[in-house]
Design a protein around this motif. Structure first.
Motif, PDB file in Angstrom:
ATOM      1  N   ASP A  99      24.154  29.358  48.313  1.00  0.00           N
ATOM      2  CA  ASP A  99      25.267  28.603  48.889  1.00  0.00           C
ATOM      3  C   ASP A  99      25.326  28.689  50.408  1.00  0.00           C
ATOM      4  O   ASP A  99      26.372  28.475  51.008  1.00  0.00           O
ATOM      5  N   ALA A 100      24.197  28.996  51.050  1.00  0.00           N
ATOM      6  CA  ALA A 100      24.183  29.028  52.515  1.00  0.00           C
ATOM      7  C   ALA A 100      24.171  27.596  53.048  1.00  0.00           C
ATOM      8  O   ALA A 100      23.714  26.678  52.368  1.00  0.00           O
ATOM      9  N   PRO A 101      24.683  27.408  54.267  1.00  0.00           N
ATOM     10  CA  PRO A 101      24.687  26.051  54.839  1.00  0.00           C
ATOM     11  C   PRO A 101      23.275  25.486  54.923  1.00  0.00           C
ATOM     12  O   PRO A 101      22.324  26.219  55.213  1.00  0.00           O
ATOM     13  N   THR A 102      23.152  24.207  54.652  1.00  0.00           N
ATOM     14  CA  THR A 102      21.863  23.528  54.757  1.00  0.00           C
ATOM     15  C   THR A 102      21.443  23.409  56.220  1.00  0.00           C
ATOM     16  O   THR A 102      22.274  23.166  57.083  1.00  0.00           O
ATOM     17  N   VAL A 103      20.159  23.592  56.472  1.00  0.00           N
ATOM     18  CA  VAL A 103      19.626  23.434  57.827  1.00  0.00           C
ATOM     19  C   VAL A 103      18.884  22.104  57.898  1.00  0.00           C
ATOM     20  O   VAL A 103      18.036  21.818  57.063  1.00  0.00           O
TER      21      VAL A 103
END
Lengths: 283, 283
Positions: free
Chosen positions: A254-258
């Motif tokens: 669930d980490a922010p998309t890069v």
DNA sequence: AGGCGTCATACCTCTGCGGTATCGGGAGGG
DNA sequence: CCCTCCCGATACCGCAGAGGTATGACGCCT
């Protein structure tokens, strides 16, 4: 306002000390004092508050520091790009200079260069690898014509941009760390890590955020510190290809998309640059 | 490169004639010739091809014309905004200068100014009304701090922007024109209009597109020409409030949507500007 | 009170920018 | 074909202004 005056003022605004600024500029202190006074008189604005210990910027001075930095970069960019546009002595000259963070998007970059080189009238592309967070300033002051940026780390503000691809992030840990055997993690797990601290890297304005953890400025430093067990970090999944054996990557679901994007200065009109952007978006 | 040299070169690049450029700069021709030569020598680049009749730009010269124009605008912007940031003699001074096309978005503008004035610590907003297509250059060279732009007529490239609202377009015709009694039209109907020609207005770079039809630079001219039966035009529906009785508007259902956006230079950090943008997006 | 650190002022030198006068070369007309 | 006009380049001069050194003024710390 001449660029010399701007250069002088910016040196003073950064040092907050006329003597040191003069030293940095390779001149004596009195002429610099006078130059700043002249500038203030001509603008009709007080830029500095002279205190016993160095100087402070007034509100107007802070405006001139920010706007002036951008203006001086624009002048340098004009100069560099004009020089680069000179007809070259027969042999190949770089028509486009591309900058990206060393180690980032290496697979995408290779594909882009290959695809562009296959274009019928492609020009020479010089690739410049810089430290973390340096691309935008190199684009602004003309050291480069086009950059690969990574949102949300780089903002892309002030440039034309096209998104190229998005990817998730993974946590990088020293081999043997308790979490390194997990299949995947959530950001909550990452926030709970107590022992090595997260590495810190410079923001767009060149400062390091507050906090524990070692400061790094490129991927090699970063991976070495992780391998030594001195730091952890989160990076886009595409670094997996460049990992050393003593560093383990675990996807963080669930980490922010890069998002990798290609960026260029809005007034650019060169044919070579336009073709490069077109190839990049078509990848 | 000093801004004086840049100013000189740009004058020459626009006139393509050193004598006339010198006249425009208020100086004699020989010093200007020498200044350009010095610039070429320092850059190590030939900028001009001297012909018997005036001069031509080389490729590098064209690059310096475009990049240099942007750089000089940035320097002017720094100068103007610094002056404006000076502490004023007690009485209210405009902390923010907003520019928009005269006649455009007048209702939105009124609401914005009213809402912003109601903010607790709002500052003075000076409103500047300009001709068609002039907002972006005024933003670039610091005559204004923030602009209302209209996509797709204005690009917003190189600035930070927020979209405020979108609306359809309507065809403006002289009262009594055959189509003026229609309830609505399609673009095909508009393309088929034979008699008055469409009015032409300047593009972002300041030139008029090719074609028949009168050239206009503001809304008053435009409406008067339409009323006289000399031109038709398509404008966003919100101009309806400003129409004279001898001009009729007919909605064009499949015309491109026009988006009003608020735009500001990316390095702007003033509190007043940030508040204005926040109010605008909350409208 | 004295010394130090820091910016401002005084005074000098010299670079370099702009002005006037004139040259040189290419295009067009007779 | 030559003369003339037009336009940029060169020569030379005068002066504004940029930078250097020496020194003054002022606040802070000891």
């Amino acid at each position: 306002m001449e660029t010399r005056e701007l250069r002088y003022f910016l040196a003073v605004a950064e040092e907050l000390h006329i003597g040191r600024a003069a030293q940095r500029l390779g001149m004596a202190q009195p002429p610099l004092s006078r130059a700043i006074q002249r500038l203030e008189r001509r603008l009709g604005v007080t830029l500095l508050e002279r205190t016993g210990r160095g100087v402070q910027l007034t509100d107007a001075g802070a405006v001139l520091r920010d706007e002036g930095r951008a203006a001086l970069d624009a002048v340098h960019a004009a100069e560099r790009r004009t020089r680069r546009a000179a007809p070259a002595p027969v042999t190949s000259r770089p028509a486009v200079v591309l900058v990206t963070k060393a180690g980032a998007s290496s697979e995408l970059l290779a594909k882009l260069l290959e695809a562009y080189a296959a274009e019928p009238d492609s020009a020479e592309v010089e690739v410049l690898l810089c430290g973390i967070g340096e691309q935008e300033s190199m684009l602004r002051d003309g050291q480069a014509d086009v950059a690969l940026l990574h949102r949300p780390f780089d903002s892309g503000v002030g440039f034309d941009t096209e998104d190229l691809r998005s990817e998730g992030q993974m946590l990088l840990l020293p081999a043997g760390h308790p979490l390194s055997s997990c299949e995947s993690l959530r950001t909550a797990d990452v926030d709970a890590i107590a022992d090595p601290p997260p590495a810190r890297w410079p923001t767009a304005v060149g400062h390091y955020p507050e906090g524990p953890g070692p400061q790094v400025r490129d991927l090699t430093q970063l991976l070495q510190l992780v391998a030594l067990g001195r730091a952890w970090t989160m990076l886009p999944e595409s670094v997996r290809a460049d990992l050393r054996s003593d560093v383990v990557g675990v996807p963080v679901v669930d980490a922010p998309t890069v998002t990798t994007m290609i960026a260029w200065p809005p007034q650019s009109r060169s044919r070579a640059l336009a073709a490069l952007v077109r190839v990049a978006t078509a990848l």
